[in-house]
Design a protein around this motif. Structure first.
Motif, PDB file in Angstrom:
ATOM      1  N   UNK A 173       0.826  -1.208   0.000  1.00  0.00           N
ATOM      2  CA  UNK A 173       0.000   0.000   0.000  1.00  0.00           C
ATOM      3  C   UNK A 173       0.862   1.261   0.000  1.00  0.00           C
ATOM      4  N   UNK A 174       1.970   1.236   0.723  1.00  0.00           N
ATOM      5  CA  UNK A 174       2.869   2.386   0.745  1.00  0.00           C
ATOM      6  C   UNK A 174       3.500   2.607  -0.634  1.00  0.00           C
ATOM      7  N   UNK A 175       3.901   1.538  -1.295  1.00  0.00           N
ATOM      8  CA  UNK A 175       4.434   1.692  -2.646  1.00  0.00           C
ATOM      9  C   UNK A 175       3.386   2.260  -3.593  1.00  0.00           C
ATOM     10  N   UNK A 176       2.172   1.738  -3.508  1.00  0.00           N
ATOM     11  CA  UNK A 176       1.104   2.224  -4.370  1.00  0.00           C
ATOM     12  C   UNK A 176       0.793   3.695  -4.092  1.00  0.00           C
ATOM     13  N   UNK A 177       0.881   4.098  -2.846  1.00  0.00           N
ATOM     14  CA  UNK A 177       0.568   5.499  -2.487  1.00  0.00           C
ATOM     15  C   UNK A 177       1.571   6.465  -3.086  1.00  0.00           C
ATOM     16  N   UNK A 178       2.872   6.155  -2.998  1.00  0.00           N
ATOM     17  CA  UNK A 178       3.866   7.118  -3.476  1.00  0.00           C
ATOM     18  C   UNK A 178       4.016   7.084  -4.997  1.00  0.00           C
ATOM     19  N   UNK A 179       3.644   5.983  -5.645  1.00  0.00           N
ATOM     20  CA  UNK A 179       3.703   5.911  -7.095  1.00  0.00           C
ATOM     21  C   UNK A 179       2.577   6.732  -7.730  1.00  0.00           C
TER      22      UNK A 179
END
Length: 247
Positions: A173-179
């Protein structure tokens, strides 16, 4: 604008130190992440990991496909898997000693930015010494709580990290948020052995306090969280998953 200035503009928390070779963006210590991570937090562990990755990096261009060369190239050529054309802002999450960081830096060029991030200070020290690119800056970052602005990253490389995080869903979820929506991610995780050897790797995972992935484990988790274009392949002891961020 320097790589450090560009990175400072992307973070959403005050850095502990802005003058060192990397920004420390971890508030205190996150605590142990298991026996494997503890090894990577040591000078000896970082040196061993650097040596192993370095051998593969030197061989991937010359080993024939019939003896595993294609697998080596799939792991190391993350710039190709991400489709980088130049000028992108890329997060190299769990950069280790900088082996893949250097490839990403050459791909994004002087107009791009590569954020080489790791939780291990010995790994970051090695990466900073071996990665003399003006487009790269370094940061101590916890994959469970990325201190970067939402929709600020054009691509993520995350190799051999997700088996060590306390919660896989949170890290994804953190990767998806910053991408940025629809942006690419190139992931690699250690794999369980198939068939009758699976109990042996179960024991190894429990001893190392790490997670190993079976076929479809990571790709299925990503699809359930809205990632698109999910593609998985097996490289023997490693599973590679490429996907695009939700949205």
């Amino acid at each position: 604008m320097s790589a450090r200035d560009r990175l400072l503009a992307l973070i959403d928390c005050p850095p502990v130190d802005v003058a060192g070779p990397w920004l420390d963006l971890v508030a205190g210590s996150p605590g142990t992440r298991g026996r494997v991570q503890d090894v990577w937090e040591s000078e000896g562990g970082a040196g061993t990991y650097d040596g192993i990755l370095g051998v593969g990096d030197r061989l991937e261009g010359v080993v024939p496909d019939l003896v595993g060369g294609g697998n080596l190239r799939a792991f190391y050529r993350v710039d190709e898997r991400l489709g980088l054309a130049g000028g992108e802002t890329v997060l190299d999450l769990a950069c280790g000693p900088g082996t893949l960081t250097r490839r990403l830096a050459r791909a994004v060029g002087r107009d791009g930015l590569v954020i080489a991030a790791d939780l291990s200070e010995p790994m970051l020290a090695r990466a900073a010494r071996s990665t003399p690119f003006a487009c790269v800056d370094f940061a101590r970052i916890d994959a469970m709580d990325l201190p970067l602005r939402t929709d600020s990253i054009d691509a993520v490389s995350c190799s051999l990290c997700l088996h060590l995080v306390p919660d896989l869903g949170t890290a994804l979820e953190e990767m998806a948020r910053v991408l940025r929506p629809g942006a690419p991610a190139a992931l690699a995780v250690p794999a369980h052995a198939p068939g009758v050897l699976r109990p042996f790797t179960d024991v190894l995972a429990r001893f190392g306090q790490a997670r190993l992935f079976g076929a479809g484990d990571l790709s299925g988790e990503m699809r359930s969280r809205g990632w698109t274009g999910v593609r998985e392949q097996s490289l023997g002891g490693i599973r590679i998953v490429d996907a695009n961020a939700p949205g």
